[in-house]
Design a protein around this motif. Structure first.
Motif, PDB file in Angstrom:
ATOM      1  N   LEU A 170      49.028  35.864  58.478  1.00 32.77           N
ATOM      2  CA  LEU A 170      47.588  35.979  58.712  1.00 32.77           C
ATOM      3  C   LEU A 170      47.254  35.779  60.184  1.00 32.77           C
ATOM      4  N   GLU A 171      47.925  34.845  60.821  1.00 34.74           N
ATOM      5  CA  GLU A 171      47.695  34.630  62.252  1.00 34.74           C
ATOM      6  C   GLU A 171      48.169  35.827  63.067  1.00 34.74           C
ATOM      7  N   ALA A 172      49.327  36.377  62.699  1.00 31.87           N
ATOM      8  CA  ALA A 172      49.888  37.498  63.455  1.00 31.87           C
ATOM      9  C   ALA A 172      49.097  38.785  63.260  1.00 31.87           C
ATOM     10  N   GLU A 173      48.499  38.969  62.073  1.00 34.28           N
ATOM     11  CA  GLU A 173      47.848  40.232  61.734  1.00 34.28           C
ATOM     12  C   GLU A 173      46.328  40.185  61.874  1.00 34.28           C
ATOM     13  N   MET A 174      45.791  39.118  62.425  1.00 35.41           N
ATOM     14  CA  MET A 174      44.338  38.962  62.475  1.00 35.41           C
ATOM     15  C   MET A 174      43.653  40.136  63.180  1.00 35.41           C
ATOM     16  N   GLY A 175      44.295  40.694  64.192  1.00 34.05           N
ATOM     17  CA  GLY A 175      43.681  41.766  64.958  1.00 34.05           C
ATOM     18  C   GLY A 175      43.578  43.091  64.238  1.00 34.05           C
ATOM     19  N   ARG A 176      44.329  43.287  63.168  1.00 32.25           N
ATOM     20  CA  ARG A 176      44.306  44.588  62.483  1.00 32.25           C
ATOM     21  C   ARG A 176      43.126  44.733  61.531  1.00 32.25           C
ATOM     22  N   PHE A 177      42.429  43.636  61.230  1.00 30.39           N
ATOM     23  CA  PHE A 177      41.286  43.698  60.319  1.00 30.39           C
ATOM     24  C   PHE A 177      40.014  43.962  61.122  1.00 30.39           C
ATOM     25  N   GLN A 178      39.251  44.973  60.679  1.00 32.64           N
ATOM     26  CA  GLN A 178      38.096  45.428  61.456  1.00 32.64           C
ATOM     27  C   GLN A 178      36.894  44.503  61.344  1.00 32.64           C
ATOM     28  N   TYR A 179      36.803  43.757  60.263  1.00 37.34           N
ATOM     29  CA  TYR A 179      35.583  42.998  60.002  1.00 37.34           C
ATOM     30  C   TYR A 179      35.918  41.555  59.637  1.00 37.34           C
ATOM     31  N   LYS A 180      34.960  40.687  59.897  1.00 38.06           N
ATOM     32  CA  LYS A 180      35.056  39.297  59.467  1.00 38.06           C
ATOM     33  C   LYS A 180      33.780  38.929  58.721  1.00 38.06           C
ATOM     34  N   GLU A 181      33.925  38.028  57.772  1.00 40.24           N
ATOM     35  CA  GLU A 181      32.769  37.590  56.998  1.00 40.24           C
ATOM     36  C   GLU A 181      32.792  36.073  56.902  1.00 40.24           C
ATOM     37  N   GLU A 182      31.631  35.495  56.857  1.00 40.79           N
ATOM     38  CA  GLU A 182      31.537  34.047  56.704  1.00 40.79           C
ATOM     39  C   GLU A 182      31.965  33.649  55.291  1.00 40.79           C
ATOM     40  N   SER A 183      32.730  32.563  55.208  1.00 39.40           N
ATOM     41  CA  SER A 183      33.077  32.030  53.894  1.00 39.40           C
ATOM     42  C   SER A 183      31.931  31.174  53.377  1.00 39.40           C
ATOM     43  N   ASN A 184      31.978  30.863  52.085  1.00 36.66           N
ATOM     44  CA  ASN A 184      30.980  29.964  51.511  1.00 36.66           C
ATOM     45  C   ASN A 184      31.226  28.524  51.917  1.00 36.66           C
ATOM     46  N   THR A 185      32.503  28.196  52.134  1.00 37.35           N
ATOM     47  CA  THR A 185      32.851  26.860  52.601  1.00 37.35           C
ATOM     48  C   THR A 185      34.185  26.933  53.318  1.00 37.35           C
ATOM     49  N   GLY A 186      34.336  26.158  54.393  1.00 33.04           N
ATOM     50  CA  GLY A 186      35.580  26.145  55.145  1.00 33.04           C
ATOM     51  C   GLY A 186      35.438  26.796  56.503  1.00 33.04           C
ATOM     52  N   SER A 187      36.369  26.465  57.399  1.00 36.98           N
ATOM     53  CA  SER A 187      36.286  26.923  58.786  1.00 36.98           C
ATOM     54  C   SER A 187      37.210  28.085  59.109  1.00 36.98           C
ATOM     55  N   TYR A 188      38.169  28.393  58.230  1.00 39.49           N
ATOM     56  CA  TYR A 188      39.044  29.542  58.478  1.00 39.49           C
ATOM     57  C   TYR A 188      38.275  30.840  58.211  1.00 39.49           C
ATOM     58  N   PRO A 189      38.700  31.958  58.822  1.00 44.86           N
ATOM     59  CA  PRO A 189      37.955  33.209  58.658  1.00 44.86           C
ATOM     60  C   PRO A 189      38.260  33.930  57.350  1.00 44.86           C
ATOM     61  N   VAL A 190      37.379  34.865  57.014  1.00 48.98           N
ATOM     62  CA  VAL A 190      37.614  35.854  55.962  1.00 48.98           C
ATOM     63  C   VAL A 190      37.788  37.192  56.670  1.00 48.98           C
ATOM     64  N   LEU A 191      38.960  37.813  56.538  1.00 46.87           N
ATOM     65  CA  LEU A 191      39.280  39.058  57.224  1.00 46.87           C
ATOM     66  C   LEU A 191      39.151  40.217  56.242  1.00 46.87           C
ATOM     67  N   LEU A 192      38.446  41.268  56.648  1.00 46.03           N
ATOM     68  CA  LEU A 192      38.173  42.389  55.751  1.00 46.03           C
ATOM     69  C   LEU A 192      38.615  43.701  56.380  1.00 46.03           C
ATOM     70  N   GLY A 193      39.250  44.547  55.563  1.00 46.79           N
ATOM     71  CA  GLY A 193      39.523  45.912  55.967  1.00 46.79           C
ATOM     72  C   GLY A 193      38.318  46.798  55.693  1.00 46.79           C
ATOM     73  N   GLU A 194      38.492  48.097  55.898  1.00 45.87           N
ATOM     74  CA  GLU A 194      37.404  49.043  55.654  1.00 45.87           C
ATOM     75  C   GLU A 194      37.167  49.217  54.151  1.00 45.87           C
ATOM     76  N   ARG A 195      35.936  49.541  53.817  1.00 46.29           N
ATOM     77  CA  ARG A 195      35.531  49.895  52.447  1.00 46.29           C
ATOM     78  C   ARG A 195      35.788  48.773  51.440  1.00 46.29           C
ATOM     79  N   VAL A 196      35.766  47.531  51.881  1.00 41.38           N
ATOM     80  CA  VAL A 196      35.876  46.401  50.949  1.00 41.38           C
ATOM     81  C   VAL A 196      34.516  46.161  50.306  1.00 41.38           C
ATOM     82  N   GLN A 197      34.513  46.005  48.984  1.00 38.66           N
ATOM     83  CA  GLN A 197      33.276  45.725  48.257  1.00 38.66           C
ATOM     84  C   GLN A 197      33.392  44.358  47.577  1.00 38.66           C
TER      85      GLN A 197
END
Length: 422
Positions: A170-197
């Motif tokens: 996850l640390e190595a591949e963080m740059g390949r995800f186009q989008y980030k979203e806030e989690s409901n709780t916690g400080s680590y990121p949520v990484l999203l690819g395209e067309r995620v629903q």
């Protein structure tokens, strides 16, 4: 230029039946398979694989690299496919090894830089089954011990190391995800690819680690996902609880509860059921209300049959290991530490390991019978067609060879030929 050889040692036997249909470096641990990490570190054009001969054509077709033909390079970097290391760690290891130096960790041979003559001897030994490779290393290489790496030696190593490798991937591949979203709780990121629903009111918990969701994934309400977790492309999650330390491969359908487990691509666990501390191969189907035990009533450690010996895993929590193409019928319960073989179908309560190509329904009054090869291929093709795919000739030939290779497994436990009547 030094070319890279990925090879498997004789410890693949400890991970049977998972490794009947794939080399050890094609088992997912973390967000990737180790073979993928090695190829990405050194490049397709500079990498060859050396494996058991029956895997050659299928692996060449899957990875698009040369297999069991090391070429005529002057020197090679040999890497054990059981080694768990990121791309950067692999590059650093390569830079640190001198020609003629062999690296060991915990008694396992990890890597060697060698001239072609030595590489050819090792490749020949691997193709014949991998016995006594370590002796060759000690004969031809100066020994260096490196204790910082982990390897896959037993089935539970997949489960133990999945959270750690997830965090690294996850640390190595963080740059390949186009989008980030806030989690409901916690400080680590949520990484999203395209067309995620992700439907409204799903809960994303990153208190323990990052959540990565690849392109095309659909997450339905009221799902809850806890990191570190990796969800592969085009998978569908149906009202699921995904606990931390879980990897879900591409084009899977997953519901119910999944805890600290690995699900390879194109497998289904779409309904309410529990899967914990377990490994699920490709093209597996787990029926509704089926459960896998990952904890004994006594809270004692779980034992497994490994390569003909009963070994204590020294783990209190350990689930089941389902090989490629296996099927779990509705309302089936599988005891902790059990292994289900390639293309086998299980029903009722499963308290023992089940060999490959077997109908197993002892608890509901049916004697185990062999699944005929033609039936296994037909069932597998039907499942592929549900994903708009067709089984390639290389894969059909591999399944035929695995069927032949596992005949002795079935004979040893008294599996009969006959018709399954349930």
């Amino acid at each position: 230029m030094t070319h890279t050889i990925i090879f498997e040692d004789e410890n693949y036997r400890n991970l049977l039946p998972l490794t009947y249909t794939r080399p050890i470096f094609e088992l997912t641990c973390g967000g990737k398979k180790q073979g993928e990490r090695i190829i990405r570190a050194f490049g397709e054009e500079n990498t060859v694989a050396v494996v058991r001969e029956h895997l050659r054509e299928d692996l060449r077709n899957r990875l698009k690299i040369e297999v069991n033909n090391i070429g005529r390079q002057a020197s090679y970097l040999l890497i054990n496919g059981a080694l768990l290391a990121t791309e950067e760690e692999l590059k650093r290891l390569s830079s640190a090894i001198d020609m003629g130096e062999a690296v060991f960790s915990d008694g396992i041979f990890l890597a060697l830089k060698a001239k072609r003559e030595v590489a050819e001897k090792i490749a020949e030994r691997v193709i014949m089954g991998g016995k006594h490779i370590e002796g060759l290393m000690r004969k031809y290489g100066r020994i260096r011990v490196e204790d910082s790496f982990k390897t896959l030696r037993f089935p539970w190593d997949l489960i133990d190391n999945n959270p750690r490798m997830l965090e690294k991937d996850l640390e190595a591949e963080m740059g390949r995800f186009q989008y980030k979203e806030e989690s409901n709780t916690g400080s680590y990121p949520v990484l999203l690819g395209e067309r995620v629903q992700i439907e409204e009111n799903c809960f994303l918990d990153t208190r323990e680690g990052t959540i990565a969701i690849e392109e095309g994934v659909e997450v339905q309400f009221p799902s809850r996902i806890s990191g570190p977790t990796w969800i592969g492309r085009n998978s569908q999650l149906y009202s699921v609880m995904v606990r931390s330390g879980t990897t879900i491969g591409e084009v899977c359908k997953v519901g119910g509860e999944v805890e600290h487990s690995i699900i390879e691509g194109y497998s289904n666990k779409a309904h309410d059921s529990f899967l914990g501390h377990s490994y699920v191969g490709e093209w597996v189907n787990i029926g509704a209300f089926s459960v896998t035990s990952n904890l004994k009533n006594t809270y004692g450690t779980i034992k497994m049959n490994i390569n003909g010996e009963t070994l204590n895993s020294e783990r209190i929590k350990l689930g089941v290991f389902l090989a490629d193409y296996s099927k779990v019928s509705i309302s089936t319960a599988i005891y902790a530490g059990r292994k289900i073989g390639v293309s086998s179908h299980v029903h009722g309560i499963v308290t023992r390991d089940v060999p490959s190509f077997t109908h197993w329904a002892l608890s509901i009054g049916e004697q185990p019978t062999e699944i005929y090869l033609d039936s296994a291929l037909e069932i597998a093709q039907r499942m592929l067609e549900r994903r708009s795919q067709k089984m390639e000739d290389e894969r059909k030939e591999l399944i035929k060879k695995v069927f032949e290779a596992t005949e002795g497994d079935r004979m040893r436990v008294g599996i009969k030929k006959g018709r399954f009547r349930v």
